[in-house]
Design a protein around this motif. Sequence first.
Motif, short mmCIF file in Angstrom:
data_model
loop_
_atom_site.label_atom_id
_atom_site.label_comp_id
_atom_site.label_asym_id
_atom_site.label_seq_id
_atom_site.Cartn_x
_atom_site.Cartn_y
_atom_site.Cartn_z
N GLN A 10 5.11 -1.84 3.62
CA GLN A 10 4.23 -2.91 4.08
C GLN A 10 3.08 -3.18 3.12
O GLN A 10 2.71 -4.32 2.89
CB GLN A 10 3.70 -2.58 5.47
N SER A 69 0.24 2.06 6.61
CA SER A 69 0.79 1.96 7.97
C SER A 69 1.55 3.24 8.29
O SER A 69 1.86 4.04 7.39
CB SER A 69 1.74 0.77 8.05
N ASP A 72 4.77 3.52 6.31
CA ASP A 72 4.53 3.84 4.89
C ASP A 72 4.10 5.30 4.73
O ASP A 72 4.46 5.96 3.76
CB ASP A 72 3.47 2.91 4.30
#
Length: 103
Positions: A10, A69, A72
């Motif tokens: 992301q 995130s 991630d």
Amino acid sequence: MYEQATIAVQDEKTYAKLHSLLDAAFDARDVDVLLSRVAKSKFSIRSFEEVLNRGWLGKEAPALYGALSVSDQGLTRERYLRLVEKVPGELRQKYFKAYAYYA
């Protein structure tokens, strides 16, 4: 045949910065220093959060990791563990206690 699902990153910029720090820590010239620190601290090299929070992956690594995130972060932990397992056998033997599953 099993194929792992692909998860899209992301925040590619932060992810790339953090992963370059991981690669640097596990570089053949520097991994001995990392393993020595972990062994002296008497915890497992597989304890990603401990290594990260002590700043041994770079001073900015904890902030970069925190900015990612959840998905991630998961990809980062997986990469870290792959790098841990790719360390040459002679270093794994030298730092056996850091690689042991028991404390």
